[in-house]
Structures are given as C-alpha cells and as structure tokens.
Design a protein around this motif. Structure first.
Motif, PDB file in Angstrom:
ATOM      1  N   LEU A  10       0.225  53.185  78.264  1.00  0.00           N
ATOM      2  CA  LEU A  10      -1.112  52.605  78.362  1.00  0.00           C
ATOM      3  C   LEU A  10      -1.419  51.715  77.160  1.00  0.00           C
ATOM      4  CD1 LEU A  10      -3.184  55.619  79.719  1.00  0.00           C
ATOM      5  CD2 LEU A  10      -2.647  53.492  80.922  1.00  0.00           C
ATOM      6  N   ARG A  11      -0.995  52.158  75.970  1.00  0.00           N
ATOM      7  CA  ARG A  11      -1.249  51.354  74.772  1.00  0.00           C
ATOM      8  C   ARG A  11      -0.450  50.059  74.782  1.00  0.00           C
ATOM      9  NH1 ARG A  11      -0.765  56.507  72.573  1.00  0.00           N
ATOM     10  NH2 ARG A  11       1.343  56.074  71.809  1.00  0.00           N
ATOM     11  N   GLN A  12       0.797  50.134  75.252  1.00  0.00           N
ATOM     12  CA  GLN A  12       1.664  48.965  75.215  1.00  0.00           C
ATOM     13  C   GLN A  12       1.536  48.107  76.473  1.00  0.00           C
ATOM     14  OE1 GLN A  12       5.562  50.588  74.572  1.00  0.00           O
ATOM     15  NE2 GLN A  12       5.200  50.993  72.398  1.00  0.00           N
ATOM     16  N   GLY A  13       0.858  48.608  77.490  1.00  0.00           N
ATOM     17  CA  GLY A  13       0.682  47.838  78.716  1.00  0.00           C
ATOM     18  C   GLY A  13       1.917  47.781  79.584  1.00  0.00           C
ATOM     19  N   GLU A  14       2.847  48.716  79.417  1.00  0.00           N
ATOM     20  CA  GLU A  14       4.040  48.743  80.254  1.00  0.00           C
ATOM     21  C   GLU A  14       4.522  50.174  80.405  1.00  0.00           C
ATOM     22  OE1 GLU A  14       7.208  47.763  76.655  1.00  0.00           O
ATOM     23  OE2 GLU A  14       6.994  46.386  78.334  1.00  0.00           O
ATOM     24  N   THR A  15       5.265  50.416  81.492  1.00  0.00           N
ATOM     25  CA  THR A  15       5.761  51.763  81.772  1.00  0.00           C
ATOM     26  C   THR A  15       7.262  51.895  81.561  1.00  0.00           C
ATOM     27  OG1 THR A  15       6.204  51.282  84.108  1.00  0.00           O
ATOM     28  CG2 THR A  15       3.981  52.026  83.539  1.00  0.00           C
ATOM     29  N   LYS A  16       7.972  50.765  81.503  1.00  0.00           N
ATOM     30  CA  LYS A  16       9.442  50.766  81.412  1.00  0.00           C
ATOM     31  C   LYS A  16      10.068  51.365  82.668  1.00  0.00           C
ATOM     32  CE  LYS A  16      10.015  49.150  77.152  1.00  0.00           C
ATOM     33  NZ  LYS A  16      10.806  47.941  76.839  1.00  0.00           N
ATOM     34  N   VAL A  17       9.339  51.274  83.785  1.00  0.00           N
ATOM     35  CA  VAL A  17       9.808  51.818  85.064  1.00  0.00           C
ATOM     36  C   VAL A  17       9.765  50.727  86.125  1.00  0.00           C
ATOM     37  CG1 VAL A  17       9.381  53.510  86.888  1.00  0.00           C
ATOM     38  CG2 VAL A  17       9.027  54.150  84.504  1.00  0.00           C
ATOM     39  N   ILE A  18      10.825  50.644  86.928  1.00  0.00           N
ATOM     40  CA  ILE A  18      10.897  49.725  88.062  1.00  0.00           C
ATOM     41  C   ILE A  18      10.830  50.549  89.343  1.00  0.00           C
ATOM     42  CG2 ILE A  18      12.222  47.912  89.200  1.00  0.00           C
ATOM     43  CD1 ILE A  18      11.363  47.191  86.358  1.00  0.00           C
ATOM     44  N   MET A  48       8.368  45.664  91.046  1.00  0.00           N
ATOM     45  CA  MET A  48       8.706  46.290  92.324  1.00  0.00           C
ATOM     46  C   MET A  48       9.901  45.614  92.978  1.00  0.00           C
ATOM     47  SD  MET A  48       6.737  48.866  93.250  1.00  0.00           S
ATOM     48  CE  MET A  48       7.337  48.850  94.934  1.00  0.00           C
ATOM     49  N   ILE A  49      10.685  46.436  93.663  1.00  0.00           N
ATOM     50  CA  ILE A  49      11.691  45.953  94.610  1.00  0.00           C
ATOM     51  C   ILE A  49      11.276  46.491  95.970  1.00  0.00           C
ATOM     52  CG2 ILE A  49      14.116  45.949  95.285  1.00  0.00           C
ATOM     53  CD1 ILE A  49      14.737  46.724  92.337  1.00  0.00           C
ATOM     54  N   ILE A  50      11.068  45.611  96.931  1.00  0.00           N
ATOM     55  CA  ILE A  50      10.697  46.063  98.271  1.00  0.00           C
ATOM     56  C   ILE A  50      11.860  45.796  99.223  1.00  0.00           C
ATOM     57  CG2 ILE A  50       8.222  45.761  97.895  1.00  0.00           C
ATOM     58  CD1 ILE A  50       8.384  43.166  99.517  1.00  0.00           C
ATOM     59  N   SER A  51      11.986  46.648 100.230  1.00  0.00           N
ATOM     60  CA  SER A  51      13.055  46.513 101.211  1.00  0.00           C
ATOM     61  C   SER A  51      12.464  46.565 102.612  1.00  0.00           C
ATOM     62  CB  SER A  51      14.091  47.632 101.012  1.00  0.00           C
ATOM     63  OG  SER A  51      13.490  48.900 101.202  1.00  0.00           O
ATOM     64  N   ASP A  52      13.341  46.468 103.617  1.00  0.00           N
ATOM     65  CA  ASP A  52      12.903  46.521 105.012  1.00  0.00           C
ATOM     66  C   ASP A  52      11.811  45.479 105.263  1.00  0.00           C
ATOM     67  OD1 ASP A  52      12.952  47.533 107.631  1.00  0.00           O
ATOM     68  OD2 ASP A  52      11.250  48.845 107.235  1.00  0.00           O
ATOM     69  N   THR A  53      12.054  44.243 104.852  1.00  0.00           N
ATOM     70  CA  THR A  53      11.048  43.186 104.998  1.00  0.00           C
ATOM     71  C   THR A  53      10.806  42.858 106.464  1.00  0.00           C
ATOM     72  OG1 THR A  53      12.800  41.562 104.612  1.00  0.00           O
ATOM     73  CG2 THR A  53      11.400  42.135 102.744  1.00  0.00           C
ATOM     74  N   GLN A  54       9.539  42.647 106.776  1.00  0.00           N
ATOM     75  CA  GLN A  54       9.123  42.337 108.138  1.00  0.00           C
ATOM     76  C   GLN A  54       9.031  40.826 108.351  1.00  0.00           C
ATOM     77  OE1 GLN A  54       8.447  45.319 110.297  1.00  0.00           O
ATOM     78  NE2 GLN A  54       9.752  45.794 108.541  1.00  0.00           N
ATOM     79  N   ARG A  55       8.963  40.441 109.610  1.00  0.00           N
ATOM     80  CA  ARG A  55       8.847  39.009 109.946  1.00  0.00           C
ATOM     81  C   ARG A  55       7.668  38.396 109.180  1.00  0.00           C
ATOM     82  NH1 ARG A  55      12.272  35.175 111.859  1.00  0.00           N
ATOM     83  NH2 ARG A  55      11.347  33.808 113.429  1.00  0.00           N
ATOM     84  N   VAL A  56       6.515  39.032 109.276  1.00  0.00           N
ATOM     85  CA  VAL A  56       5.361  38.705 108.437  1.00  0.00           C
ATOM     86  C   VAL A  56       5.055  39.955 107.634  1.00  0.00           C
ATOM     87  CG1 VAL A  56       2.940  38.050 108.399  1.00  0.00           C
ATOM     88  CG2 VAL A  56       4.473  37.043 110.110  1.00  0.00           C
TER      89      VAL A  56
END
Length: 347
Positions: A54-62, A125-133
């Motif tokens: 919270l202090r640094q503004g990042e989580t170091k997590v993807i 974020m990495i997203i998968s299973d992308t839809q047509r829209v």
C-alpha cells in the motif's frame, strides 16, 4: 510472530534501522544487517507485505485469470501448467509472483475481473479465453491497467496479445486432408463465443474455397471443448445422411471421446474416418491409432507472454525493449496414424 517493534527491542536498535535492514537499504552496515536478518529468522518475523504494498503502490503480483468449471477440471491437461512455468521463469528474475485467478463458470468474467482489480491484489493482469467481443479488454484499456491477453478479440484496439495460430492449423489440416483425397471434411468448434472458434472456422472455409469445395454448415459441429464434446461430435457426425471422411478437432482431448463413440458404432478412426487433433496433449498420446496433431512449446509461449506483459509496465519495460506487441504463435504438425490413409484405400 514478533512485530518489528519487538524485533528492535530484542536487538536494542531503532525501529528505523531494523526496517531499513530488512528492506536492504544501503545505509545499513553489513554487521547490523546480518544481526537483524538472523534475529528475524530466529523470532519468525515476516514483513507485512500488504502494508508495504500500500505504501509503495504495488503488490509485486501478476494475476492470471482462467476459466474454472467442473468441465475444465475434469478435462484438465498440462496447458496452463506449461504456460505458467514459462511465465514464472520471467517473473522470478524481477521477484514478481504469479497468482492464479480462477473465474467460476457461472459468474460473469467481466464482473469477476472488476472485483479483482478493485481489491488491488495484483499490479497487472493476464486474461485468457478471450471472447469475440470481450468487455474485460475494454475495461482494462480504459482503466490503464497493464495487461496482456492470451487470445485475440474484436474488442478495443492495439492491445497486447499472444494467440495460437488457429488459422494456420485449420489451413494446414485441410490442405493435408485434401492431398489425401478427402473432399467432405468436418470441423469442430466451441459452443461458446470464444474468438478462437471464429478464427478456426474462417480459415477452414477459405481453405475449402481455394479448392472449389463448397462450404457445408452441417459439417461444422459446435460442441464443448472436452472429451464429452468429442463424444457428442462423433454422435452428430454419425447421424449425417452423407458422412464426412475426415474431421478436424479444435481441442485435442476431444479425440478421446470421439474415438470412443466411433468405435461403439463400428467406425474405425484412421480407417473409416480421418482425424486430425489440435495440440499434442499427453493424455491423447495413448490413443490408437496415434493421433495426427500439432506440437507447441508451452514453456516458450509463457516466456513470450511474460516478456510482453512486463514491456507494458513502466518499472520493467527497459528490460524488454523492442518487443513485439502482437504474436501469432506457430504450431508444427506431428503426423500420426489417424489420418494416414487415402480415401477409398484401406490404411
């Protein structure tokens, strides 16, 4: 767990010095740092990463968002395990962690993603299973959250993605089957709005047109991408008045169900019906006749995905200059026995 205050009292040094030692600050001498780290280990002290984030503004997590359902669990293969291995090899260099975010099949993926973003549990974020829209792509683009998609979509524009060469697989499979004398070729496609299904069918249609073979909608079998879907696909093919002599599968494990249903009806894969699968999955390697399918390095795919994502993040983009923003990932045909016959000739 001992707090940082207790740790400082134990060592009789200031809280600030303990904090700087734990965070690797250069203004702490090595002897003090060694004492702090040894005492922290002995007392079981673990830094409060959430507070620091919270202090640094990042989580170091993807975050890696995937679909989660009873079907995907039952039909799981090593696809995402292979991809995550490559991803982690990239992220580990920067001390980043990968968090799997399984979205339940009965929940709107867009709403699930919005909730994960609102909780600030990941930096990208990495997203998968992308839809047509795909509304997730529009949302992440508007929110200016670093992301990369495993798959293409008609949504937004100029977003980073890596996708398998579905067009190349369909085109190569059709050409191979036509060379073997097939003219009536079926294809399976997902029953969902997954964009990959549209890419697969469009390429299949274009390949047929090049050889003046009419497109027959009855030969496009839309089923779930699973072993059960393969069983259903075979059942529907067997009901056709004029059966196809070959079928191309969108998902490799469909071949298991397809083989089962065909043989229940006395139809022999590789002799009465040519079959070409999609990817070389371990569970499909035990099929007889051996399945013609396509090879892919999941580890290398994960590496490319991870590098592309970090190139979009200000803190890491200098490590990955000049990288591609969109990649169509090739697959290599591995000929098997499931299509090794010419029409009218016994295999």
């Amino acid at each position: 767990m001992k707090g940082i205050r207790q740790l400082a009292e134990q060592l009789n040094i200031s809280i600030g010095t303990v904090s700087r030692a734990l965070n690797g600050k250069p203004d702490v001498n090595e002897e003090t740092r060694r004492r702090v780290l040894a005492a922290a280990d002995e007392l079981g002290y673990v830094a409060n990463q959430s507070g620091r984030s919270l202090r640094q503004g990042e989580t170091k997590v993807i975050g890696l968002m995937i679909e989660s359902s009873k079907e995907t669990v039952e039909n799981a293969d090593n696809f995402f395990l292979g991809v995550t291995s490559g991803l982690q090899s990239v992220f580990a260099r920067h001390k980043l962690d990968l968090l799997m975010l399984p979205c339940p099949s009965d929940e709107d993926p867009h709403e699930y993603l919005k909730r994960m973003v609102a909780r600030r549990i990941v930096d990208a974020m990495i997203i998968s299973d992308t839809q047509r829209v795909d509304r997730r792509i529009d949302f992440l683009s508007r929110a200016k959250i670093p992301f990369v998609a495993l798959g293409r979509s008609l949504s937004a524009s100029n977003f980073p993605w890596v996708d398998l060469d579905f067009e190349g697989v369909a085109d190569h499979a059709v050409e191979r089957l036509i060379t073997l004398g097939h003219r009536r070729i079926a294809i399976t496609a997902p029953s969902s709005e997954a964009n990959l299904g549209y890419l697969f069918i469009d390429s299949y249609r274009r390949a047929l047109e090049r050889h003046d073979i009419p497109f027959d909608p009855s030969l496009v079998i839309r089923v779930r991408s699973s072993e059960q879907g393969g069983y259903q696909a075979a059942h529907e093919l067997l009901l056709l008045e004029e059966r196809p002599t070959a079928v191309i599968l969108i998902y490799e494990l469909m071949a298991i169900g397809l083989y089962r249903r065909l043989m229940e009806s006395g139809v022999m894969p590789g002799r009465d019906l040519a079959v070409i699968g999609f990817r070389d999955a371990p569970r499909a390697r035990f099929l007889q006749p051996s399945l013609s399918c396509f090879r892919i390095s999941l580890y290398d795919l994960g590496v490319a995905l991870g590098r592309m994502l970090l190139a979009t993040m200000p803190a890491y983009r200098d490590f990955y200059p000049g990288g591609e923003r969109n990649i169509i990932w090739p697959l290599e045909l591995m000929p098997g026995e499931s299509d090794a016959f010419r029409v009218g000739v016994m295999g």
